[in-house]
Write a protein that holds these residues in place. Structure first.
Motif, PDB file in Angstrom:
ATOM      1  N   PHE A   5     -34.658  -7.299 -25.285  1.00 39.61           N
ATOM      2  CA  PHE A   5     -35.955  -6.335 -25.691  1.00 39.61           C
ATOM      3  C   PHE A   5     -35.676  -5.310 -26.651  1.00 39.61           C
ATOM      4  CE2 PHE A   5     -36.659  -8.530 -21.861  1.00 39.61           C
ATOM      5  CZ  PHE A   5     -37.832  -9.170 -21.723  1.00 39.61           C
ATOM      6  N   ARG A   6     -36.516  -5.101 -27.461  1.00 40.48           N
ATOM      7  CA  ARG A   6     -36.404  -4.013 -28.424  1.00 40.48           C
ATOM      8  C   ARG A   6     -37.441  -2.655 -27.783  1.00 40.48           C
ATOM      9  NH1 ARG A   6     -36.955  -0.546 -32.056  1.00 40.48           N
ATOM     10  NH2 ARG A   6     -39.169  -0.424 -31.853  1.00 40.48           N
ATOM     11  N   LEU A   7     -36.782  -1.397 -27.513  1.00 37.18           N
ATOM     12  CA  LEU A   7     -37.226  -0.243 -26.925  1.00 37.18           C
ATOM     13  C   LEU A   7     -36.786   0.851 -27.620  1.00 37.18           C
ATOM     14  CD1 LEU A   7     -38.569   0.640 -24.133  1.00 37.18           C
ATOM     15  CD2 LEU A   7     -36.238   1.154 -23.763  1.00 37.18           C
ATOM     16  N   ASP A   8     -37.709   1.719 -28.220  1.00 36.13           N
ATOM     17  CA  ASP A   8     -37.572   3.064 -28.660  1.00 36.13           C
ATOM     18  C   ASP A   8     -37.198   3.912 -27.536  1.00 36.13           C
ATOM     19  OD1 ASP A   8     -37.690   2.613 -31.477  1.00 36.13           O
ATOM     20  OD2 ASP A   8     -39.964   2.674 -31.063  1.00 36.13           O
ATOM     21  N   PHE A   9     -35.704   4.514 -27.281  1.00 34.73           N
ATOM     22  CA  PHE A   9     -35.475   5.169 -26.167  1.00 34.73           C
ATOM     23  C   PHE A   9     -36.115   6.386 -26.584  1.00 34.73           C
ATOM     24  CE2 PHE A   9     -31.693   2.364 -26.542  1.00 34.73           C
ATOM     25  CZ  PHE A   9     -31.962   1.554 -25.431  1.00 34.73           C
ATOM     26  N   GLY A  10     -36.704   7.032 -25.353  1.00 24.96           N
ATOM     27  CA  GLY A  10     -37.060   8.406 -25.299  1.00 24.96           C
ATOM     28  C   GLY A  10     -35.905   9.394 -24.749  1.00 24.96           C
ATOM     29  N   ALA A  11     -36.094  10.762 -24.604  1.00 20.48           N
ATOM     30  CA  ALA A  11     -35.166  11.593 -24.455  1.00 20.48           C
ATOM     31  C   ALA A  11     -34.807  11.336 -22.782  1.00 20.48           C
ATOM     32  CB  ALA A  11     -35.349  13.128 -24.706  1.00 20.48           C
ATOM     33  N   ASP A  12     -35.733  11.116 -22.073  1.00 20.46           N
ATOM     34  CA  ASP A  12     -35.404  11.165 -20.677  1.00 20.46           C
ATOM     35  C   ASP A  12     -35.349   9.556 -20.231  1.00 20.46           C
ATOM     36  OD1 ASP A  12     -35.742  11.291 -17.937  1.00 20.46           O
ATOM     37  OD2 ASP A  12     -37.751  11.709 -17.775  1.00 20.46           O
ATOM     38  N   PRO A  13     -33.740   9.650 -19.703  1.00 12.40           N
ATOM     39  CA  PRO A  13     -33.549   8.141 -19.130  1.00 12.40           C
ATOM     40  C   PRO A  13     -34.471   7.514 -18.142  1.00 12.40           C
ATOM     41  CG  PRO A  13     -31.518   9.632 -19.241  1.00 12.40           C
ATOM     42  CD  PRO A  13     -32.956  10.527 -19.388  1.00 12.40           C
ATOM     43  N   GLU A  14     -34.838   8.529 -17.465  1.00 15.14           N
ATOM     44  CA  GLU A  14     -35.791   8.008 -16.138  1.00 15.14           C
ATOM     45  C   GLU A  14     -36.791   7.275 -16.698  1.00 15.14           C
ATOM     46  OE1 GLU A  14     -35.659   7.602 -12.631  1.00 15.14           O
ATOM     47  OE2 GLU A  14     -33.527   7.608 -13.218  1.00 15.14           O
ATOM     48  N   GLU A  15     -37.470   8.059 -17.732  1.00 17.75           N
ATOM     49  CA  GLU A  15     -38.657   7.632 -18.182  1.00 17.75           C
ATOM     50  C   GLU A  15     -38.815   6.188 -18.632  1.00 17.75           C
ATOM     51  OE1 GLU A  15     -40.850  10.519 -20.500  1.00 17.75           O
ATOM     52  OE2 GLU A  15     -41.678   8.672 -21.725  1.00 17.75           O
ATOM     53  N   ASN A  16     -37.348   6.004 -19.813  1.00 16.92           N
ATOM     54  CA  ASN A  16     -37.028   4.796 -20.254  1.00 16.92           C
ATOM     55  C   ASN A  16     -37.044   3.320 -19.255  1.00 16.92           C
ATOM     56  OD1 ASN A  16     -36.662   5.749 -22.672  1.00 16.92           O
ATOM     57  ND2 ASN A  16     -34.571   6.193 -22.340  1.00 16.92           N
TER      58      ASN A  16
ATOM     59  N   ALA B  69     -42.479  -1.311 -16.215  1.00 19.32           N
ATOM     60  CA  ALA B  69     -43.698  -1.548 -16.539  1.00 19.32           C
ATOM     61  C   ALA B  69     -43.776  -2.760 -17.454  1.00 19.32           C
ATOM     62  CB  ALA B  69     -44.417  -0.436 -16.898  1.00 19.32           C
ATOM     63  N   LEU B  70     -42.837  -2.929 -18.454  1.00 19.01           N
ATOM     64  CA  LEU B  70     -43.038  -3.721 -19.665  1.00 19.01           C
ATOM     65  C   LEU B  70     -42.792  -5.415 -18.980  1.00 19.01           C
ATOM     66  CD1 LEU B  70     -42.897  -4.377 -22.671  1.00 19.01           C
ATOM     67  CD2 LEU B  70     -40.436  -4.386 -22.420  1.00 19.01           C
ATOM     68  N   LEU B  71     -41.916  -5.344 -17.966  1.00 23.41           N
ATOM     69  CA  LEU B  71     -41.246  -6.636 -17.444  1.00 23.41           C
ATOM     70  C   LEU B  71     -42.456  -7.063 -16.391  1.00 23.41           C
ATOM     71  CD1 LEU B  71     -37.449  -7.131 -17.777  1.00 23.41           C
ATOM     72  CD2 LEU B  71     -39.261  -7.246 -19.360  1.00 23.41           C
ATOM     73  N   LYS B  72     -42.988  -6.025 -15.788  1.00 21.34           N
ATOM     74  CA  LYS B  72     -44.024  -6.467 -14.929  1.00 21.34           C
ATOM     75  C   LYS B  72     -45.222  -6.999 -15.218  1.00 21.34           C
ATOM     76  CE  LYS B  72     -44.945  -2.814 -12.236  1.00 21.34           C
ATOM     77  NZ  LYS B  72     -44.944  -1.853 -11.115  1.00 21.34           N
ATOM     78  N   ARG B  73     -45.461  -6.462 -16.509  1.00 21.85           N
ATOM     79  CA  ARG B  73     -46.592  -6.917 -17.379  1.00 21.85           C
ATOM     80  C   ARG B  73     -46.244  -8.516 -17.696  1.00 21.85           C
ATOM     81  NH1 ARG B  73     -46.706  -2.160 -19.827  1.00 21.85           N
ATOM     82  NH2 ARG B  73     -45.920  -2.938 -21.764  1.00 21.85           N
ATOM     83  N   ARG B  74     -45.076  -8.794 -18.168  1.00 23.56           N
ATOM     84  CA  ARG B  74     -44.857 -10.206 -18.440  1.00 23.56           C
ATOM     85  C   ARG B  74     -44.351 -11.062 -17.312  1.00 23.56           C
ATOM     86  NH1 ARG B  74     -41.702  -9.293 -24.196  1.00 23.56           N
ATOM     87  NH2 ARG B  74     -43.234  -8.086 -25.008  1.00 23.56           N
ATOM     88  N   ASP B  75     -44.477 -10.436 -16.098  1.00 27.01           N
ATOM     89  CA  ASP B  75     -44.290 -11.182 -14.861  1.00 27.01           C
ATOM     90  C   ASP B  75     -42.915 -11.680 -14.641  1.00 27.01           C
ATOM     91  OD1 ASP B  75     -46.251 -11.987 -13.176  1.00 27.01           O
ATOM     92  OD2 ASP B  75     -46.609 -13.957 -13.741  1.00 27.01           O
ATOM     93  N   LEU B  76     -41.883 -11.078 -15.405  1.00 28.80           N
ATOM     94  CA  LEU B  76     -40.662 -11.170 -15.291  1.00 28.80           C
ATOM     95  C   LEU B  76     -39.986 -10.438 -14.090  1.00 28.80           C
ATOM     96  CD1 LEU B  76     -39.671 -11.237 -18.825  1.00 28.80           C
ATOM     97  CD2 LEU B  76     -39.400 -13.399 -17.372  1.00 28.80           C
ATOM     98  N   VAL B  77     -40.629  -9.439 -13.606  1.00 30.99           N
ATOM     99  CA  VAL B  77     -40.345  -8.999 -12.222  1.00 30.99           C
ATOM    100  C   VAL B  77     -41.420  -8.433 -11.717  1.00 30.99           C
ATOM    101  CG1 VAL B  77     -37.948  -7.848 -12.893  1.00 30.99           C
ATOM    102  CG2 VAL B  77     -40.094  -6.557 -13.285  1.00 30.99           C
TER     103      VAL B  77
ATOM    104  N   HIS C  56     -35.659  -0.225  -6.444  1.00 32.54           N
ATOM    105  CA  HIS C  56     -36.683  -1.364  -6.228  1.00 32.54           C
ATOM    106  C   HIS C  56     -37.588  -1.119  -7.417  1.00 32.54           C
ATOM    107  CE1 HIS C  56     -35.360  -2.839  -2.411  1.00 32.54           C
ATOM    108  NE2 HIS C  56     -34.664  -1.803  -2.087  1.00 32.54           N
ATOM    109  N   VAL C  57     -38.190  -2.275  -7.985  1.00 32.88           N
ATOM    110  CA  VAL C  57     -39.181  -1.956  -8.763  1.00 32.88           C
ATOM    111  C   VAL C  57     -40.405  -1.353  -8.363  1.00 32.88           C
ATOM    112  CG1 VAL C  57     -40.739  -3.319 -10.500  1.00 32.88           C
ATOM    113  CG2 VAL C  57     -38.487  -4.116 -10.106  1.00 32.88           C
TER     114      VAL C  57
END
Ligand SMILES: Nc1ncnc2c1ncn2[C@@H]1O[C@H](COP(=O)(O)OP(=O)(O)O)[C@@H](O)[C@H]1O
Ligand SMILES: C=C(OP(=O)(O)O)C(=O)O
Ligand SMILES: [K+]
Ligand SMILES: [Mg+2]
Length: 491
Positions: free
Chosen positions: A437-448, A454-462, A489-490
């Motif tokens: 997947f492509r993702l613009d990394f933000g400064a905060d790793p936790e936030e990434n 959230a992205l993969l939950k929306r796609r039903d992958l987790v 844990h997600v």
């Protein structure tokens, strides 16, 4: 996790050759939706204009639909082949043809052009001319200057630009073309075209040793603005003793069984395939198994059982990718052929996980501490994911290295890889088990990490509550690289 082609957690990747049957925007979209990870353009066929149009269509689809279909340009190489034919030629037993290095139009009788001038000197009366590895065999009857008269001994269909090999007393003739450079002047023009088009992979046909790969890699390093990975095609008789150095020098290797089977005894092809697959995995290089996987589906809507067993064998060997040639380029059922690869791969992968197939010892790749740390981290992450029965491994990677290391471990769960560059994403799309997947990394790793959950939950992958392993080696601005493995844990 649903198996639906493009949004798929199938681990074995699919390379599809694009040709007249699949070059329209609609068909390219269909193939991508059905699971094509890499589109292969064979420079034996088509003009630069034709290939440019296909590349533009794929780029457009990637952009509009969010696919990450990578583009592989495959060189023609210095093989000997027949000229362009108006239509396939039926060759009956006893029928005579003239093979010529002149313009076949100017020759009396049934004449077929041959691409390589010196072949008329290389062959002798009594030699066999083997077309496309045995689809048709012709016996040399008479040599007449620029022409060679041949008689059909094994009947069949001669296609446009069919490959020719020569045999004497059952052995391959070391024709003078075996002295030609692996990359011809036409190949270099095609390579410059690939650089201009910024393709993801260049596959080099008829590689004999590591030299040509090293040359091409340094050429690309100095000329290309982006990384283009080099794939060595193992298909020449001469490549077989040099497999180790070829794997070492390349980014990936293709077992090109079509020509390989014409150059070495057919019964030796499976062991060479196995050797290349294992060596590539040990060396951390991607490996593609190509040709005849679904040959019958060029004409028929359903595969033979033997073809299904062959695909299963490749999947069990844990090769990175399966490749379609004529089935997708010129066949009647490209979409169905991709469907068969998908279904068989998915089912056999499940079986491998249950049976713990395909586990091999992986040697250490590097002595550099930095590299050792990455390798160890990925090996531990994969091991933990297996032992904890994790739903997925998440990896944040700028150049793709960490995702490649994880892929090499062939973990039981899918590897979701996040990178900030579309070209890294496309290259990762060839790698076993990696869903990029492509993702613009933000400064905060936790936030990434939260954003990717959230992205993969929306796609039903987790789903909420899933246990996942999170691997990261992103370098925050002006700081040392921080590497970590977390069990999460997600949310
Ligand atoms: N760009 C193209 N234009 C026309 N035909 C193509 C093209 N690419 C592939 N094909 C057709 O698909 C067949 C199988 O593709 P491939 O295996 O890549 O080539 P080959 O059989 O020449 O090695 C070819 O023989 C050719 O008929
Ligand atoms: C993949 C192969 O190469 P090409 O289709 O270019 O002949 C092969 O020979 O199997
Ligand atoms: K080729
Ligand atoms: Mg070939």
């Amino acid at each position: 996790m649903g198996e639906n082609g493009f949004r798929s957690t199938r681990r074995t990747k699919i390379v599809a050759t694009i040709g007249p049957a699949t070059c329209s925007e609609e068909m390219l979209g269909t193939l991508a939706t059905n699971g094509m990870n890499v589109a292969r353009l064979n420079m034996c066929h088509g003009t630069h204009e034709w290939h440019t149009a296909v590349i533009e269509r794929i780029r457009k689809l990637n952009k509009l639909k969010g696919f990450s279909v990578a583009i592989m340009l495959d060189t023609e190489g210095s093989e000997v082949h027949t000229s362009e034919l108006e239509q396939p030629l039926k060759a009956e037993v006893g029928e005579e043809f003239v093979l010529t290095i002149r313009d076949p139009e100017t020759v009396e009788g049934s004449a077929i052009g041959v691409s390589y001038d010196a072949f008329v000197d290389d062959v002798q009366v009594g030699d066999l001319v083997v077309v496309d590895g045995g689809m048709v065999s012709l016996e040399v009857k008479q040599k007449m200057g620029p022409d060679v008269k041949v008689e059909v001994v094994d009947p069949g269909i001669v296609l446009s630009r069919a490959n020719l090999t020569f045999r004497r007393n059952g052995h391959l003739v070391r024709a003078r073309n075996s002295m030609l450079p692996v990359l011809s002047s036409k190949d270099w023009l095609d390579i410059d075209f690939a650089i201009r088009q910024q393709v993801d992979f260049i596959a080099v046909s008829f590689v004999k040793s590591a030299d040509v790969i090293k040359n091409l890699k340094s050429y690309l390093n100095s000329r290309a603005d982006k990384v283009i990975e080099v794939i060595a095609k193992v298909e020449s008789h001469d490549s077989v003793p040099n497999i180790e150095e070829i794997v070492e020098a390349s980014d990936a290797v293709m077992v090109a069984r079509g020509d390989l089977g014409a150059q070495i005894p057919l019964e030796d092809v499976p062991s060479v395939q196995k050797e290349v697959v294992v060596r590539c995995r040990q060396a951390g290089k991607a490996v593609i198994v190509a040709s005849h996987l679904l040959q019958s589906m060029i004409e028929y809507p359903t595969p033979t059982r033997a073809e299904v067993a062959d695909i299963a064998d490749v999947v069990r060997q844990r090769a990175d990718a399966l490749m379609l040639s004529g089935e997708s380029a010129a066949g009647a059922y490209p979409e169905k052929a991709i469907g068969v690869l998908r279904a068989v791969a998915t089912r056999i992968e499940e079986w491998c996980r249950q049976e713990k197939h395909g586990q091999i010892v992986l040697p250490q790749l590097t002595d550099r501490l930095d590299g050792r740390v990455s390798e160890e981290l990925c090996a531990s992450a994969a091991q933990m994911a297996n032992n904890l029965n994790a739903r997925a491994i998440f990896v944040y990677t700028r150049r793709g290295y960490m995702a490649n290391f994880l892929s090499r471990c062939r973990p039981d769960c899918p590897i979701f890889a996040f990178t900030d560059k579309q070209d890294v994403r496309q290259r990762l799309n060839l790698r076993w088990g990696v869903m990029p997947f492509r993702l613009d990394f933000g400064a905060d790793p936790e936030e990434n990490v939260d954003r990717t959950f959230a992205l993969l939950k929306r796609r039903d992958l987790v789903q909420k509550g899933d246990l996942v392993v999170v691997v990261s080696d992103i370098r925050p601005p002006n700081e040392d690289v921080v590497r970590s493995v977390q069990i999460r844990h997600v949310p």
